[in-house]
Design an enzyme around this catalytic site. Structure first.
Site, PDB file in Angstrom:
ATOM      1  N   PRO A  89       0.802  -1.227   0.000  1.00 26.30           N
ATOM      2  CG  PRO A  89      -0.811  -1.555   1.651  1.00 26.30           C
ATOM      3  CD  PRO A  89       0.504  -2.073   1.171  1.00 26.30           C
ATOM      4  CD  GLU A 116       0.480  -4.824  10.791  1.00 22.25           C
ATOM      5  OE1 GLU A 116       0.277  -3.608  10.685  1.00 22.25           O
ATOM      6  OE2 GLU A 116      -0.443  -5.670  10.878  1.00 22.25           O
ATOM      7  NE  ARG A 154      -4.871  -6.224 -21.907  1.00 23.45           N
ATOM      8  CZ  ARG A 154      -5.257  -5.269 -22.772  1.00 23.45           C
ATOM      9  NH1 ARG A 154      -4.597  -4.121 -22.781  1.00 23.45           N
ATOM     10  NH2 ARG A 154      -6.252  -5.451 -23.597  1.00 23.45           N
ATOM     11  CG  ASP A 169      -6.491  -1.344 -24.019  1.00 25.09           C
ATOM     12  OD1 ASP A 169      -7.446  -1.614 -24.749  1.00 25.09           O
ATOM     13  OD2 ASP A 169      -5.632  -2.172 -23.677  1.00 25.09           O
TER      14      ASP A 169
END
Length: 244
Positions: A89, A116, A154, A169
């Site tokens: 994160p 953690e 991709r 895209d």
């Protein structure tokens, strides 16, 4: 391209890596995947890979030793150090631009943690990139790693059936993608825009560009502010949208 996944849960990768585009990419030999359970590298007699954090606190922290040894073993014969990606994160927000950057590499390695967090020495001395897929917390790094790998693979040459498929895209051009329609042209009174049935390719392209700009302006105006590829014509359309 070679992609390694260091994980404590290798079974999570089975369905994803052997399905759809990722499966086809392997069949075309555009990419090879190697899923490694780094618990196997633990020097603890019970194969422990985590421990309590120094200084106290809730949760367990991944130890440095198993991860360091796994990376060393997987790279000892490599002529070039891979991009070693820590999914967490605290990393930079993942974008299509980052996917395009990673798609130019020959070797990627993902470290997928649990618990953690990581011993900070992993972050400071092993990884080349820290990546976050959003401002939320997951149980581990496996799902983000697979998502990133999918978005990268991709983009590799010859992976998609149509080589230009990824160019338009969403985010590849800096804008969201235009709407798509297929047959029938009239479904329960819901009709495809006439311009798409006209056969006039110049008009169709103009419509798509306008719709892409409109969709971005209404849904993700922040992308407009950062888009540096707008033509003078698109800037005029944007001014009209703003003043309608």
């Amino acid at each position: 391209m070679k992609i390694d996944f260091l994980t404590l849960f290798p079974e999570m990768f089975e369905g994803v890596l052997h399905s759809s585009i990722l499966k086809k990419a392997q069949e075309k030999e555009a990419v090879s995947f190697h899923v490694v359970n780094f618990r196997e590298y633990s020097d603890h007699k019970h194969k422990t890979v985590d421990d309590y954090p120094y200084g106290g606190g809730a949760g367990m922290v991944l130890k440095a030793q198993p991860v360091f040894d796994a990376v060393e073993d997987l790279t000892k014969k490599a002529s070039k150090k891979p991009r070693i990606i820590l999914v967490c994160p605290q990393g930079e927000r993942y974008t299509q631009k980052k996917a395009e950057e990673l798609a130019k590499e020959e070797h990627l390695m993902f470290i997928c943690g649990h618990y953690e967090g990581y011993d900070e020495r992993i972050r400071e001395h092993l990884v080349t990139d820290e990546i976050s897929i959003g401002d939320f917390v997951l149980t581990g790094g496996e799902l983000p790693a697979m998502m990133i790998a999918d978005s990268v693979v991709r983009l590799l040459p010859h992976v998609l059936g149509k080589e230009a498929s990824h160019i338009e895209d969403s985010f590849s051009t800096g804008l969201l993608e235009h709407p798509h329609y297929t047959r029938p042209a009239d479904y329960k009174g819901l009709k495809v825009p006439d311009v798409l049935l006209s056969g006039n390719h110049a008009k169709i392209e103009e419509w798509r560009r306008k719709e892409s700009l409109k969709r971005t302006y209404t849904r993700r105006p922040d992308l407009i502010d950062s888009c540096k590829t707008l033509s003078d014509e698109e800037k005029r359309w944007l001014w009209q949208l703003h003043n309608d």
